[in-house]
Design a protein around this motif. Sequence first.
Motif, mmCIF file in Angstrom:
data_model
loop_
_atom_site.group_PDB
_atom_site.id
_atom_site.type_symbol
_atom_site.label_atom_id
_atom_site.label_comp_id
_atom_site.label_asym_id
_atom_site.label_seq_id
_atom_site.Cartn_x
_atom_site.Cartn_y
_atom_site.Cartn_z
ATOM 1 N N TYR A 1 23.985 58.656 36.138
ATOM 2 C CA TYR A 1 24.811 57.453 36.318
ATOM 3 C C TYR A 1 25.726 57.620 37.533
ATOM 4 C CZ TYR A 1 28.497 54.049 35.531
ATOM 5 O OH TYR A 1 29.401 53.047 35.700
ATOM 6 N N THR A 2 26.396 58.777 37.607
ATOM 7 C CA THR A 2 27.333 59.004 38.717
ATOM 8 C C THR A 2 26.599 59.034 40.044
ATOM 9 O OG1 THR A 2 28.514 60.414 37.163
ATOM 10 C CG2 THR A 2 29.277 60.434 39.429
ATOM 11 N N VAL A 3 25.432 59.706 40.050
ATOM 12 C CA VAL A 3 24.631 59.751 41.284
ATOM 13 C C VAL A 3 24.242 58.341 41.707
ATOM 14 C CG1 VAL A 3 22.374 60.426 42.198
ATOM 15 C CG2 VAL A 3 23.778 62.096 41.020
ATOM 16 N N GLY A 4 23.880 57.513 40.707
ATOM 17 C CA GLY A 4 23.535 56.127 41.014
ATOM 18 C C GLY A 4 24.683 55.403 41.684
ATOM 19 N N CYS A 5 25.892 55.570 41.135
ATOM 20 C CA CYS A 5 27.078 54.925 41.718
ATOM 21 C C CYS A 5 27.290 55.399 43.150
ATOM 22 C CB CYS A 5 28.310 55.242 40.876
ATOM 23 S SG CYS A 5 28.280 54.466 39.260
ATOM 24 N N LEU A 6 27.204 56.726 43.342
ATOM 25 C CA LEU A 6 27.449 57.295 44.678
ATOM 26 C C LEU A 6 26.398 56.798 45.664
ATOM 27 C CD1 LEU A 6 28.415 60.950 43.737
ATOM 28 C CD2 LEU A 6 29.913 59.231 44.739
ATOM 29 N N CYS A 7 25.147 56.756 45.203
ATOM 30 C CA CYS A 7 24.063 56.311 46.078
ATOM 31 C C CYS A 7 24.275 54.864 46.489
ATOM 32 C CB CYS A 7 22.716 56.445 45.374
ATOM 33 S SG CYS A 7 22.065 58.101 45.401
ATOM 34 N N GLN A 8 24.744 54.051 45.529
ATOM 35 C CA GLN A 8 24.991 52.645 45.836
ATOM 36 C C GLN A 8 26.071 52.547 46.922
ATOM 37 O OE1 GLN A 8 26.035 50.398 42.399
ATOM 38 N NE2 GLN A 8 25.269 48.483 43.253
ATOM 39 N N GLU A 9 27.108 53.375 46.750
ATOM 40 C CA GLU A 9 28.204 53.385 47.724
ATOM 41 C C GLU A 9 27.683 53.720 49.121
ATOM 42 O OE1 GLU A 9 31.967 55.915 47.449
ATOM 43 O OE2 GLU A 9 31.886 54.874 45.530
ATOM 44 N N VAL A 10 26.902 54.817 49.170
ATOM 45 C CA VAL A 10 26.347 55.259 50.451
ATOM 46 C C VAL A 10 25.414 54.197 51.016
ATOM 47 C CG1 VAL A 10 24.880 57.005 51.562
ATOM 48 C CG2 VAL A 10 26.568 57.704 49.879
ATOM 49 N N GLY A 11 24.612 53.605 50.122
ATOM 50 C CA GLY A 11 23.664 52.582 50.550
ATOM 51 C C GLY A 11 24.358 51.395 51.181
ATOM 52 N N GLU A 12 25.471 50.983 50.569
ATOM 53 C CA GLU A 12 26.227 49.874 51.141
ATOM 54 C C GLU A 12 26.820 50.259 52.489
ATOM 55 O OE1 GLU A 12 29.041 48.705 48.190
ATOM 56 O OE2 GLU A 12 27.475 47.892 46.883
ATOM 57 N N ASP A 13 27.245 51.508 52.560
ATOM 58 C CA ASP A 13 27.884 51.986 53.802
ATOM 59 C C ASP A 13 26.880 52.037 54.949
ATOM 60 O OD1 ASP A 13 30.211 52.919 55.094
ATOM 61 O OD2 ASP A 13 29.366 54.950 55.066
ATOM 62 N N LYS A 14 25.702 52.589 54.665
ATOM 63 C CA LYS A 14 24.697 52.812 55.722
ATOM 64 C C LYS A 14 23.687 51.675 55.809
ATOM 65 C CE LYS A 14 26.152 57.096 56.527
ATOM 66 N NZ LYS A 14 26.973 57.363 57.698
ATOM 67 N N ASP A 15 23.805 50.701 54.924
ATOM 68 C CA ASP A 15 22.884 49.573 54.901
ATOM 69 C C ASP A 15 21.444 50.020 54.616
ATOM 70 O OD1 ASP A 15 23.153 46.907 54.798
ATOM 71 O OD2 ASP A 15 22.641 46.530 56.886
ATOM 72 N N VAL A 16 21.299 50.886 53.638
ATOM 73 C CA VAL A 16 19.957 51.276 53.185
ATOM 74 C C VAL A 16 19.912 51.144 51.667
ATOM 75 C CG1 VAL A 16 19.358 52.866 55.032
ATOM 76 C CG2 VAL A 16 20.711 53.688 53.097
ATOM 77 N N GLN A 17 18.716 51.246 51.134
ATOM 78 C CA GLN A 17 18.589 51.196 49.674
ATOM 79 C C GLN A 17 17.870 52.435 49.173
ATOM 80 O OE1 GLN A 17 16.852 47.481 48.480
ATOM 81 N NE2 GLN A 17 18.855 46.752 47.795
ATOM 82 N N PHE A 18 18.297 52.890 48.000
ATOM 83 C CA PHE A 18 17.655 54.038 47.369
ATOM 84 C C PHE A 18 16.702 53.513 46.302
ATOM 85 C CE2 PHE A 18 21.436 55.841 49.163
ATOM 86 C CZ PHE A 18 21.096 57.132 49.494
ATOM 87 N N THR A 19 15.473 54.065 46.292
ATOM 88 C CA THR A 19 14.576 53.711 45.198
ATOM 89 C C THR A 19 15.041 54.422 43.935
ATOM 90 O OG1 THR A 19 13.130 55.551 45.741
ATOM 91 C CG2 THR A 19 12.595 53.429 46.727
ATOM 92 N N LYS A 20 14.565 53.919 42.798
ATOM 93 C CA LYS A 20 14.957 54.547 41.519
ATOM 94 C C LYS A 20 14.515 56.003 41.473
ATOM 95 C CE LYS A 20 15.212 50.583 38.462
ATOM 96 N NZ LYS A 20 14.471 49.764 37.491
ATOM 97 N N GLN A 21 13.314 56.240 42.035
ATOM 98 C CA GLN A 21 12.773 57.610 42.008
ATOM 99 C C GLN A 21 13.658 58.554 42.804
ATOM 100 O OE1 GLN A 21 10.923 54.936 42.428
ATOM 101 N NE2 GLN A 21 8.995 55.105 41.301
ATOM 102 N N SER A 22 14.109 58.088 43.972
ATOM 103 C CA SER A 22 14.922 58.978 44.802
ATOM 104 C C SER A 22 16.248 59.276 44.107
ATOM 105 C CB SER A 22 15.157 58.361 46.179
ATOM 106 O OG SER A 22 15.882 57.170 46.070
ATOM 107 N N ILE A 23 16.817 58.273 43.446
ATOM 108 C CA ILE A 23 18.073 58.513 42.720
ATOM 109 C C ILE A 23 17.839 59.515 41.593
ATOM 110 C CG2 ILE A 23 19.784 57.451 41.206
ATOM 111 C CD1 ILE A 23 19.584 54.949 42.915
#
Lengths: 139, 128
Positions: A22-44
């Motif tokens: 869950y926490t990794v998901g939140c962090l990834c979302q944050e980074v994704g918004e910052d860098k304008d990329v998206q993480f797939t579920k698998q990568s998370i």
Amino acid sequence: MAAAGGDEQQMLAQRLKAAVHYTVGCLCQEVGEDKDVQFTKQSIAAISEITFRQCEVFAKDLEMFARHAKRTTVTTEDVKLLARKSNSLLKYITQKSEELASSNMEQKEKKKKKSSAAKGKRTPGEQEAAVTENEDSNM
Amino acid sequence: LQLLQPKTVPKRLEASQRKPREPHIPSSLIKEIFRHFAKMPVTRDAFNIVEKCAERYFKQLCIDLEAYTHHAGKKTVEETDLEVLMRRQRLVTDKMPLNVLIERYLPLQYRKLLIPVAVAGNKVIPCK
């Protein structure tokens, strides 16, 4: 302990993994918004699995460092030693630990003042701030 | 005494001029060890790089050992500090204790110094 504890431990591991995920998901979302990329579920999921396994390594190393310094409690010094591999990481961790130490000192002083002046009214806001800071450093 | 002092000073200067090079591991030794483990032909350039790497390795080793020793509140590097370092390098693990590595890679005369051995008369060498 072995049979009954095994099941319990597995449950605990599952819960911990879920929390990390869950926490990794939140962090990834944050980074994704910052860098304008998206993480797939698998990568998370992969990152959370890596984080979980890395925690095992960290725990063992921290334990070893504490034992080496003839302590049974892991301190910030051990964490700093863990972060020595990378210079920038070490700088970051040292800075964080100093911040933490100074905030702790402030809290202690405030507590002392409060206890000496009047036992009552605690400011919940400050305590919460301190707690979240702790969590940050643990990450 | 006053007569003696001016004589000793130039001597020291000469001595320091004679060996300005930093201490280092003989390149022949590094070559030999590397050739032993590589088991295939290695060019001279590669050996030079390996030598530089060894130098860097020792520099980092010193920094790390210093950190670990200070961490334990000591000023002298001991075997335990080295073991912590080797654990960090993942050379020593739960499945691969330090003594096994010593037995595997060090010649007998060094092994004798590091690993206690029981001899006749119920004595242990070296005694701890």
